[in-house]
Design a protein around this motif. Structure first.
Motif, short mmCIF file in Angstrom:
data_model
loop_
_atom_site.label_atom_id
_atom_site.label_comp_id
_atom_site.label_asym_id
_atom_site.label_seq_id
_atom_site.Cartn_x
_atom_site.Cartn_y
_atom_site.Cartn_z
N UNK A 25 0.84 -1.20 0.00
CA UNK A 25 0.00 0.00 0.00
C UNK A 25 0.87 1.26 0.00
N UNK A 26 1.92 1.22 0.82
CA UNK A 26 2.84 2.37 0.86
C UNK A 26 3.45 2.62 -0.51
N UNK A 27 3.86 1.52 -1.18
CA UNK A 27 4.49 1.67 -2.50
C UNK A 27 3.49 2.24 -3.49
N UNK A 28 2.27 1.78 -3.35
CA UNK A 28 1.22 2.25 -4.26
C UNK A 28 0.99 3.76 -4.10
N UNK A 29 0.92 4.20 -2.83
CA UNK A 29 0.72 5.62 -2.56
C UNK A 29 1.93 6.41 -3.06
N UNK A 30 3.12 5.86 -2.82
CA UNK A 30 4.35 6.56 -3.25
C UNK A 30 4.38 6.73 -4.77
N UNK A 153 -8.25 6.63 -6.67
CA UNK A 153 -7.42 5.93 -7.66
C UNK A 153 -7.08 4.52 -7.18
N UNK A 154 -6.67 4.40 -5.93
CA UNK A 154 -6.24 3.09 -5.42
C UNK A 154 -7.45 2.13 -5.35
N UNK A 155 -8.56 2.63 -4.86
CA UNK A 155 -9.74 1.76 -4.70
C UNK A 155 -10.32 1.37 -6.07
N UNK A 156 -10.27 2.28 -7.04
CA UNK A 156 -10.81 1.96 -8.37
C UNK A 156 -9.91 0.94 -9.07
N UNK A 157 -8.61 1.00 -8.79
CA UNK A 157 -7.68 0.07 -9.45
C UNK A 157 -7.69 -1.31 -8.79
N UNK A 158 -8.14 -1.38 -7.56
CA UNK A 158 -8.07 -2.64 -6.81
C UNK A 158 -9.45 -3.13 -6.41
N UNK A 159 -10.33 -3.19 -7.40
CA UNK A 159 -11.72 -3.57 -7.11
C UNK A 159 -11.84 -5.02 -6.63
N UNK A 434 -3.75 6.90 3.21
CA UNK A 434 -3.66 5.57 3.82
C UNK A 434 -4.82 5.34 4.78
N UNK A 435 -5.08 6.35 5.62
CA UNK A 435 -6.17 6.21 6.61
C UNK A 435 -7.51 6.07 5.90
N UNK A 436 -7.72 6.86 4.85
CA UNK A 436 -8.98 6.80 4.11
C UNK A 436 -9.14 5.44 3.44
N UNK A 437 -8.07 5.00 2.78
CA UNK A 437 -8.15 3.76 2.00
C UNK A 437 -8.39 2.55 2.91
#
Ligand SMILES: [Zn+2]
Ligand SMILES: [Zn+2]
Length: 446
Positions: A25-30, A153-159, A434-437
């Motif tokens: 997750x950290x890498x994804x956000x980065x 973005x993260x949530x849409x990509x990781x459905x 991160x907290x939101x996701x």
């Protein structure tokens, strides 16, 4: 894929020992961060006043549409029917499960920015009174929007990692307290669906960047705008016996209003009555006919709100009566129907659940229970009077060394709405995203 290990067998179990998932997750956000930082700076440089969020709203709509959300624009109906609504909602349906609504505010403030940042706003506009004003994201709504886009973005990509429905809501006019009400008046939930949970994030101007704060229960206050016109009988300043002096009477009322807080309301029910404006008279030797006062009143519980508002009217009228003001000249006390926000009540069970999720995802040192405040927010209205659990969590935005220096010197940091309010984008955005996701993933876990 990358978040799967966060969620299998329930997020709480997966987080323990889920170092690899955390790193994913950290890498994804980065990976998203360079683009998000440029989005943040762009939003910061293009602020729009409340009820005028036209370009900001269109930008959010474009972002959500590109991610596959079904987008509804131009949401919001104001008391003035000619005022266009710039609310925007994106819906992503992803199988059975609950619906989570995440809300970010779109509006900025009439403040001339004095941060000296290279990306400071230089925007000016004309306000409703025809005055030229600066415009600044002095409440950090640009941080909230950028974090909102990052999580979307993260949530849409990781459905594959979640199941349910996600509503991303861009709310106009938070600063005027009219936006959430305008959305509901425009049948928001009939149009985009009614959520099971409402979440939002707000910056915390004295918290270290990277910190997530939460306050269970009442976290922000009911706000009421009360106007009092104290009427007397004017006359010559040298002949007070021929008058009923509204200035002396107003002074008594101002002092007596504080006694409502200290003598009529339980000390365990926080209450604020502030007379922020008082105007009467034009010349030293003329006793005027009236004095006008503007009050802000803050409470938490509904019954306390009603009791305080009734006591204000009773006190003003009773003192006028005692002063011998004629019955047809008693004070006029009005409570604004539109300048009102309901208290923000963070659902305690939801808060407890997500605080545990955050402690696992961000580390106990970065998650803290914080004190409630008597400021105000209209996100609570989206909970439909307690029908839907609401939680607004906070994200620290200040470099840790600056927080330490402020505590050591006793000099307060620039508060929200200050022209010098300058959140550090990182690690603020990473913590917020991160907290939101992880919060949304936990509520929508498969
Ligand atoms: Zn604000
Ligand atoms: Zn704000």
């Amino acid at each position: 894929m990358l978040l799967r290990s966060l969620l299998t067998a329930g997020a709480v179990v997966a987080f323990t020992g889920g170092a690899a998932a955390q790193a994913d997750l950290d890498a994804r956000i980065a990976r998203e961060m360079p683009s998000l930082l440029s989005t943040y700076k762009q939003l910061h440089q293009t602020p729009e006043l409340s009820e005028h969020e036209e370009k900001t709203s269109a930008f959010i709509a474009g972002e959500l549409r590109a991610l596959g959300f079904t987008v509804t624009e131009h949401l919001g109906r104001y008391a003035n029917p000619a005022q266009p609504g710039y609310g925007v909602a994106g819906v992503l349906k992803n199988g059975p499960g609950p619906t989570v609504l995440f809300r970010a505010e779109l509006d900025a403030l009439p403040v001339v920015e004095e941060t000296g940042l290279p990306y400071a706003s230089t925007v000016t506009t004309t306000n409703a009174d025809g005055q030229k004003v600066g415009v600044m994201h002095a409440c950090g709504h640009d941080i909230h929007m950028t974090s909102f886009i990052g999580s979307a973005r993260i949530l849409a990509a990781d459905k594959a990692e979640w199941s349910g429905t996600l509503i991303m809501l861009g709310q106009p006019a938070e600063e005027t307290g009219t936006g959430a009400a305008a959305l509901l008046r425009d049948n928001l939930y009939q149009r985009v669906g009614q959520p099971n949970y409402v979440l939002s994030v707000h910056d915390l101007s004295d918290g270290e960047a990277g910190l997530i704060g939460y306050a269970p229960g009442f976290a922000m206050a009911n706000i009421d705008a009360v106007d009092i016109t104290v009427r007397g009988v004017g006359g010559h300043g040298a002949m007070p016996d021929h008058t009923k002096d509204p200035i002396v009477l107003s002074a008594q009322i101002v002092m007596a209003l504080q006694t409502i807080v200290s003598r009529e309301i339980s000390p365990l029910d926080p209450t604020v009555i502030t007379v922020g404006s008082i105007h009467g008279g034009a010349k030293r030797n003329v006793i005027p006919d009236d004095v006008k006062m503007q009050l802000t009143v803050r409470t938490y519980k509904k019954e306390i709100r009603e009791k305080v508002l009734a006591a204000i009217a009773r006190t003003a009228k009773g003192l006028a009566d005692a002063a011998g003001v004629p019955a047809d000249r008693l004070p006029i006390v009005t409570v604004s129907a539109t300048e009102h926000n309901d208290a923000l009540y963070n659902d305690p069970a939801l808060t407890k659940r997500l605080a545990a999720v955050w402690e696992k995802a961000l580390g106990k040192d970065h998650v803290r229970q914080i004190d409630p405040q008597m400021v105000s927010e209209d996100v609570g209205a989206l909970g439909l009077d307690g029908k839907i659990p609401v939680l607004q969590f906070r994200v620290g935005v200040v470099a840790p060394e600056q927080v330490k220096a402020s505590i050591a010197s006793g000099t307060p940091l620039p508060a929200l709405h200050s022209s010098r309010f300058a959140p550090v984008p990182e690690p603020t955005l990473t913590a917020s995203i991160k907290a939101t996701t992880v919060a949304i993933l936990d509520l929508l876990r498969r």
